[in-house]
Design a protein around this motif. Structure first.
Motif, PDB file in Angstrom:
ATOM      1  N   ASN A 144       0.861  -1.249   0.066  1.00 38.06           N
ATOM      2  CA  ASN A 144      -0.115  -0.202  -0.026  1.00 38.06           C
ATOM      3  C   ASN A 144       0.879   1.428  -0.156  1.00 38.06           C
ATOM      4  OD1 ASN A 144       1.056   0.095   2.579  1.00 38.06           O
ATOM      5  ND2 ASN A 144      -1.172  -0.335   3.500  1.00 38.06           N
ATOM      6  N   GLY A 145       2.115   1.257   0.048  1.00 42.91           N
ATOM      7  CA  GLY A 145       3.166   2.248  -0.048  1.00 42.91           C
ATOM      8  C   GLY A 145       3.304   3.122   1.304  1.00 42.91           C
ATOM      9  N   HIS A 146       2.855   2.402   2.354  1.00 46.17           N
ATOM     10  CA  HIS A 146       2.745   3.288   3.525  1.00 46.17           C
ATOM     11  C   HIS A 146       3.763   2.870   4.458  1.00 46.17           C
ATOM     12  CE1 HIS A 146      -1.973   3.531   2.933  1.00 46.17           C
ATOM     13  NE2 HIS A 146      -1.205   4.502   2.184  1.00 46.17           N
ATOM     14  N   GLU A 147       4.541   1.615   4.247  1.00 43.56           N
ATOM     15  CA  GLU A 147       5.495   1.443   5.018  1.00 43.56           C
ATOM     16  C   GLU A 147       6.699   1.140   4.340  1.00 43.56           C
ATOM     17  OE1 GLU A 147       4.342  -1.095   8.730  1.00 43.56           O
ATOM     18  OE2 GLU A 147       2.971  -1.673   7.262  1.00 43.56           O
ATOM     19  N   LEU A 148       7.863   0.789   4.950  1.00 46.46           N
ATOM     20  CA  LEU A 148       9.165   0.320   4.123  1.00 46.46           C
ATOM     21  C   LEU A 148       9.567  -0.995   5.182  1.00 46.46           C
ATOM     22  CD1 LEU A 148      11.028   3.749   3.613  1.00 46.46           C
ATOM     23  CD2 LEU A 148       9.841   2.222   2.037  1.00 46.46           C
ATOM     24  N   THR A 153      10.964  -2.660  10.041  1.00 47.02           N
ATOM     25  CA  THR A 153       9.933  -2.070   9.281  1.00 47.02           C
ATOM     26  C   THR A 153       9.860  -0.384   9.764  1.00 47.02           C
ATOM     27  OG1 THR A 153       8.057  -2.518  10.674  1.00 47.02           O
ATOM     28  CG2 THR A 153       8.654  -4.231   8.865  1.00 47.02           C
ATOM     29  N   THR A 154       9.568   0.576   8.982  1.00 39.44           N
ATOM     30  CA  THR A 154       9.404   1.951   9.210  1.00 39.44           C
ATOM     31  C   THR A 154       7.887   2.519   8.608  1.00 39.44           C
ATOM     32  OG1 THR A 154      10.583   2.893   7.518  1.00 39.44           O
ATOM     33  CG2 THR A 154      12.017   2.054   9.309  1.00 39.44           C
ATOM     34  N   GLY A 155       7.660   3.615   8.780  1.00 37.26           N
ATOM     35  CA  GLY A 155       6.783   4.424   8.195  1.00 37.26           C
ATOM     36  C   GLY A 155       7.269   4.635   6.751  1.00 37.26           C
ATOM     37  N   ALA A 156       6.430   5.199   5.683  1.00 39.09           N
ATOM     38  CA  ALA A 156       6.724   5.485   4.518  1.00 39.09           C
ATOM     39  C   ALA A 156       7.972   6.608   4.471  1.00 39.09           C
ATOM     40  CB  ALA A 156       5.518   6.020   3.478  1.00 39.09           C
ATOM     41  N   GLY A 157       7.924   7.215   5.531  1.00 40.82           N
ATOM     42  CA  GLY A 157       8.922   8.534   5.486  1.00 40.82           C
ATOM     43  C   GLY A 157      10.047   8.055   6.432  1.00 40.82           C
ATOM     44  N   GLY A 158      10.129   6.884   6.742  1.00 43.15           N
ATOM     45  CA  GLY A 158      11.347   6.633   7.446  1.00 43.15           C
ATOM     46  C   GLY A 158      11.464   6.559   8.851  1.00 43.15           C
ATOM     47  N   GLY A 159      10.485   6.849   9.600  1.00 47.12           N
ATOM     48  CA  GLY A 159      10.290   7.111  11.070  1.00 47.12           C
ATOM     49  C   GLY A 159       9.745   5.977  11.672  1.00 47.12           C
ATOM     50  N   GLY A 160       9.699   5.805  12.819  1.00 42.54           N
ATOM     51  CA  GLY A 160       8.997   4.734  13.840  1.00 42.54           C
ATOM     52  C   GLY A 160       9.668   3.257  13.505  1.00 42.54           C
TER      53      GLY A 160
END
Length: 385
Positions: free
Chosen positions: A218-222, A236-243
């Motif tokens: 869904n493009g929301h995580e990495l 795993t992180t958020g799509a922006g690299g955080g968390g």
């Protein structure tokens, strides 16, 4: 498993037979399961009609589902009128019944790819690949830089100009963004590029090495490999690299994560038990479970969009080979020499690198097509879905 082409034609034949019962003049087409759909492209209207027809013909042939034939032998006739950045498309069956009528907008080639993909989905039930993007690493400049192209290999352009090392590209599922590992800061960090605007941001810059970033469906995580805690582990992180959330806790080196189509599982490679093997883990955490492949060296897994198969790279002796694992039966078979396989949206086609070429493989027929060459050594291809 039933062939979607055979099902499509079975439906068409049933329609034709019913029409004859009611007095229509629609002929019945008898086919065998292995046949491709006979399709014809009539003259496309508009100033660029000839070029549109040529691109459309290539897109439909590339899909693997169609046999392009004269109109008299076709089961379906493709027509349309091109006007600027749009195409009014129309597809009819042999009886003249309209099966697709729609206007497609986009760039000179984008509008044609959209029409081709709609034809594929309408007549076969499978997703088309013509409108997707591919990216890869090439050494044409003397450095490892990232290049992007259309799925048929057209429109190749260099995306990074770092004059350094740019590796591990992964396209977002919708093809609008790309993440990769770059060394501009002197360290291995993850960057994201917006392919529309060209804007680039460093999104993961934790201490240590940050590599292998891959978008969730869904493009929301990495999913990403990070060594911020001392050892290269899967996070795993958020799509922006955080968390960042750590998934693995092993003394080995994890690499090459790939998401399952539901976004709830990840397959990756790890040398925790010696040579690199494939493992499957919940995206929420827990133990990684080894996957039996029959090979002692397994890297670069890529999970098909339909969830049924995993393509990966194996090394036997000194050579690299592309293998496919059927997750249902556990069967593994090799399909070609090369590295870095990536599935297309149709779960039928693969791209992979072989020396100085980017290769398209129809995994159903075994047909190989060279998409890109002449850019030095090509590696690490990725494909939007």
């Amino acid at each position: 498993m039933k062939n979607p082409r055979a099902l499509s034609f079975l439906a068409f034949c049933l329609f034709a037979s019913a029409a004859l019962v009611h007095g229509a003049e629609t002929p019945t087409i008898t086919i065998s399961k292995s046949d491709k759909i006979p399709i014809a492209i009539s003259a496309i209207g508009g100033a660029d009609g000839a070029q549109v027809a040529k691109i459309l013909q290539n897109d439909l042939a590339m899909s693997g589902y169609f046999n392009l034939v004269p109109a008299a032998s076709a089961g379906f006739i493709v027509a349309g009128t091109s006007n600027g950045n749009s195409i009014a498309g129309n597809v009819t069956d042999r009886g003249g019944k309209t099966v697709l009528s729609k206007t497609f907008n986009g760039s000179e080639r984008g509008k044609v790819h959209a029409y081709a993909d709609e034809i594929v989905e309408t007549l076969t039930g499978s997703k088309g690949i013509a409108g997707t993007k591919v990216a890869f690493v090439a050494t044409h400049t003397g450095h490892k830089e990232i290049y992007v192209a259309e799925a048929d290999g057209a429109g190749v352009h260099q995306l990074t100009n770092d004059a350094n090392i740019s590796v591990g590209p992964k396209l977002s599922p919708d093809g609008t963004k790309l993440v990769y590992t770059g060394y501009k800061s002197g360290y291995a960090d993850v960057y994201e590029i917006d392919l529309g605007s060209g804007a680039r941001n460093r999104i993961i810059k934790s201490p240590g090495t940050n590599t292998g970033a891959c978008y969730s469906p869904n493009g929301h995580e990495l999913a990403v490999i990070m060594s911020k805690d001392g050892n290269p582990e899967l996070y795993t992180t958020g799509a922006g690299g955080g968390g960042a959330h750590r998934l693995t806790h092993t003394p080995g080196v994890e690499s090459s994560p790939t998401w399952g189509p539901g976004g709830d599982e990840i397959i990756y490679s790890s040398d925790d038990r010696g040579g690199p093997q494939l493992y499957r883990i919940s995206a929420g955490g827990g133990a990684g479970h080894p996957i039996s492949t029959g090979h002692s060296y397994n890297t670069e897994p890529n999970w098909s969009p339909d969830g049924k198969k995993v393509a990966f790279t194996v090394r036997d002796g000194g050579s690299f080979t592309i293998a496919i694992l059927d997750l249902g039966s556990g069967n593994v078979h090799t399909v070609a020499s090369g590295e870095g396989p990536a599935w297309g949206a149709d779960s039928r086609h693969l791209i992979f690198a072989e020396g100085g070429s980017l290769i398209l493989l129809d995994a159903q027929t075994g047909q190989k097509t060279t998409l890109v060459s002449g850019l030095g050594k090509i590696s690490e291809p990725t494909w939007s879905r």
